[in-house]
Design an enzyme around this catalytic site. Sequence first.
Site, PDB file in Angstrom:
ATOM      1  N   GLY A  10       0.792  -1.751  -0.116  1.00 29.57           N
ATOM      2  CA  GLY A  10      -0.197   0.058  -0.134  1.00 29.57           C
ATOM      3  C   GLY A  10       0.598   1.607   0.535  1.00 29.57           C
ATOM      4  N   ALA A  12       0.369   4.595  -1.072  1.00 32.24           N
ATOM      5  CA  ALA A  12      -0.660   5.662  -0.540  1.00 32.24           C
ATOM      6  C   ALA A  12       0.401   6.883   0.763  1.00 32.24           C
ATOM      7  CB  ALA A  12      -1.840   5.741   0.037  1.00 32.24           C
ATOM      8  N   VAL A  13       0.096   8.051   0.351  1.00 31.35           N
ATOM      9  CA  VAL A  13       1.144   8.787   0.967  1.00 31.35           C
ATOM     10  C   VAL A  13       1.750   8.518   2.383  1.00 31.35           C
ATOM     11  CG1 VAL A  13       1.661  10.433   2.382  1.00 31.35           C
ATOM     12  CG2 VAL A  13      -0.106  10.774   0.857  1.00 31.35           C
ATOM     13  N   ASN A  33       2.694  -2.391  -4.627  1.00 30.41           N
ATOM     14  CA  ASN A  33       1.437  -1.676  -4.578  1.00 30.41           C
ATOM     15  C   ASN A  33       0.540  -2.473  -5.700  1.00 30.41           C
ATOM     16  OD1 ASN A  33       0.314   0.756  -3.175  1.00 30.41           O
ATOM     17  ND2 ASN A  33      -0.479   1.167  -5.688  1.00 30.41           N
ATOM     18  N   ARG A  34      -0.610  -2.348  -6.091  1.00 28.22           N
ATOM     19  CA  ARG A  34      -1.625  -2.995  -6.556  1.00 28.22           C
ATOM     20  C   ARG A  34      -1.457  -2.503  -8.357  1.00 28.22           C
ATOM     21  NH1 ARG A  34      -8.045  -1.908  -6.658  1.00 28.22           N
ATOM     22  NH2 ARG A  34      -7.189  -0.387  -6.961  1.00 28.22           N
ATOM     23  N   VAL A  75      -3.356  -0.073   4.173  1.00 27.71           N
ATOM     24  CA  VAL A  75      -4.745  -0.278   2.602  1.00 27.71           C
ATOM     25  C   VAL A  75      -5.666   0.349   3.649  1.00 27.71           C
ATOM     26  CG1 VAL A  75      -3.037  -1.530   1.268  1.00 27.71           C
ATOM     27  CG2 VAL A  75      -5.441  -2.481   3.137  1.00 27.71           C
ATOM     28  N   SER A 129      -1.126   7.133  14.302  1.00 27.80           N
ATOM     29  CA  SER A 129      -0.915   8.199  14.592  1.00 27.80           C
ATOM     30  C   SER A 129       0.091   9.243  14.231  1.00 27.80           C
ATOM     31  CB  SER A 129      -1.602   8.802  15.706  1.00 27.80           C
ATOM     32  OG  SER A 129      -2.034   9.338  15.441  1.00 27.80           O
ATOM     33  N   LYS A 183      -6.591   3.067  19.600  1.00 35.94           N
ATOM     34  CA  LYS A 183      -6.093   4.082  18.746  1.00 35.94           C
ATOM     35  C   LYS A 183      -7.713   4.390  18.242  1.00 35.94           C
ATOM     36  CE  LYS A 183      -4.920   6.029  14.606  1.00 35.94           C
ATOM     37  NZ  LYS A 183      -5.967   6.725  14.579  1.00 35.94           N
ATOM     38  N   HIS A 186      -7.737   6.849  21.228  1.00 27.99           N
ATOM     39  CA  HIS A 186      -7.288   8.031  19.853  1.00 27.99           C
ATOM     40  C   HIS A 186      -7.991   9.062  19.546  1.00 27.99           C
ATOM     41  CE1 HIS A 186      -4.536   9.945  17.679  1.00 27.99           C
ATOM     42  NE2 HIS A 186      -3.614  10.103  18.386  1.00 27.99           N
ATOM     43  N   ASN A 187      -8.168   8.826  18.808  1.00 24.01           N
ATOM     44  CA  ASN A 187      -9.188   8.871  17.529  1.00 24.01           C
ATOM     45  C   ASN A 187     -10.362   9.827  18.198  1.00 24.01           C
ATOM     46  OD1 ASN A 187      -7.207   8.429  16.330  1.00 24.01           O
ATOM     47  ND2 ASN A 187      -8.561   7.738  13.722  1.00 24.01           N
ATOM     48  N   GLU A 190      -9.509  13.084  20.165  1.00 18.93           N
ATOM     49  CA  GLU A 190      -9.132  14.133  18.470  1.00 18.93           C
ATOM     50  C   GLU A 190      -9.865  14.700  18.410  1.00 18.93           C
ATOM     51  OE1 GLU A 190      -7.943  12.919  14.390  1.00 18.93           O
ATOM     52  OE2 GLU A 190      -6.628  11.915  15.589  1.00 18.93           O
ATOM     53  N   LYS A 260     -14.375  10.276   9.294  1.00 21.16           N
ATOM     54  CA  LYS A 260     -13.965   8.708   8.405  1.00 21.16           C
ATOM     55  C   LYS A 260     -14.851   7.974   9.082  1.00 21.16           C
ATOM     56  CE  LYS A 260     -10.092   9.804   5.561  1.00 21.16           C
ATOM     57  NZ  LYS A 260      -7.906   9.329   5.189  1.00 21.16           N
ATOM     58  N   ARG A 287     -20.065  17.893  13.873  1.00 17.96           N
ATOM     59  CA  ARG A 287     -19.695  17.005  12.337  1.00 17.96           C
ATOM     60  C   ARG A 287     -20.980  17.072  12.078  1.00 17.96           C
ATOM     61  NH1 ARG A 287     -13.631  15.744  11.762  1.00 17.96           N
ATOM     62  NH2 ARG A 287     -12.305  15.715  14.661  1.00 17.96           N
TER      63      ARG A 287
END
Length: 482
Positions: A10, A12-13, A33-34, A75, A129, A183, A186-187, A190, A260, A287
């Site tokens: 994976g 991504a960034v 990566n795929r 991913v 994180s 986690k 944690h979020n 956040e 998310k 939100r």
Amino acid sequence: MERADIGLIGLAVMGQNLALNMNDHSFKVVVYNRTATTTDKFLNGPAKNTTISGAYSLAELVVTLKKPRIVMLMVKAGAVVDNLIKQLLPHLETGDIIIDGGNSLYKDTQRRTKALSEQGIRFIGTGISGGEAGARFGPSIMPGGNPTAWMEVKPILQAIAAQVDGEPCCQWVGENGAGHYVKMVHNGIEYGDMQLIAEAYHLLREGLKLPVEELSPVFAQWNQGVLESYLIEITSQILKVTVEDGSLLVDKILDTAGQKGTGKWAGIDALDLGVPLTLITEAVFARCLSSLKTERMKSALLLTSDKKTFVGDIKTAIAAIHDALYASKIISYTQGYMLMREAAREYSWNLSYGDIALMWRGGCIIRSQFLNKIKQAFDNKPELESLLLDNFFATEIKKAEAGWRKTVMLGVQLGIPTPAFSSALAFYDGYRSEYLPANLLQAQRDYFGAHTYERVDKPRGQFFHTNWTGQGGQVSSTIYEV
């Protein structure tokens, strides 16, 4: 052929930055990566002058790894993880390790740990994180899952994690889904921290009508004291940025916030476990409310009221908002730790609450000096029931209480919503109340549903039911033993 220490899937960034971070710490990494073009761009770009190599199939990736093989997945959470595990399994052997570093739901991690263990594969679900910068230079890492795999992955994960006072912000959390659960909490915290800061900004901007140029310095000053944190720091930076006409860029951004799902998961789990996670849940709902932009624009025209103007001393009001933010932050962490405590009971996890605070001190989004005090609280009393029962936090919240109440009243008077400040204060008042009106609730439940109740003049565990509509207006009680 020199075999790689770890395979990462994976790019991504987050995946790219973690691979570069591992390379910086002398681990040999092979990536997949795929989409092959993504792999090529990474190898010929950011990874050009590194020892990172690429694979163009899962079979090629696995065959280049040292045994036991360690494969890290970066991913999208959900079905993508399950599908990728299914594709990997034919290439793995007993004792090999899969790490899921995405934002997976802890229940999925529970399921995967058990299922893969039965097939001889060790699974670790780890929360990570810190965003892009954290992944590149040192995130907070919260691993859980199969404990036999920890010593195998520990050197890599602790090396790439943020370091504070010579200690890695990465410690073993617990079995099965414990890492992803922590986690998730944690979020949730956040979400709460961000909403509290947004409410403080709203009161300063729209309530006190502070000039644009005074907003950033307020948060910069707050960042020098008890509120010192990453989120306060970046808020002060955000509030410096202006556009061509001199107005703040943040005021040009549409006021609808995305999410998310991890904050929502925390709220759902709190309801399932019966934990009053009120502040974090209100932050999620805030939100949701922000997303109703079209309806809010209509109601703003219809549901008008006389606009109130702030009257008073600006400096005193700013100090009160600071105190409200600090006190509410204490409540947010109190509730988050209450949720982890209840989950530990439910799932038989042996969570080290002090170590969790240590893991959050660096690299992660909620990092702050505040977390040192939480570590101290649990060092003093490992079985601490609530942060509010720790002398330091009890003293701090009492000192901030007057400003907290003034801030909530200010929001009410000016018509500025403060759901997080308000719900935090309501929780505080409820938590410190020896008496709450739940006796009336329980009487109502017994009246219409025969749900029974306990009595203050009888031992706990004895239950009563009343015939509330008895003959001739007389009520009768029957004792039920449990």
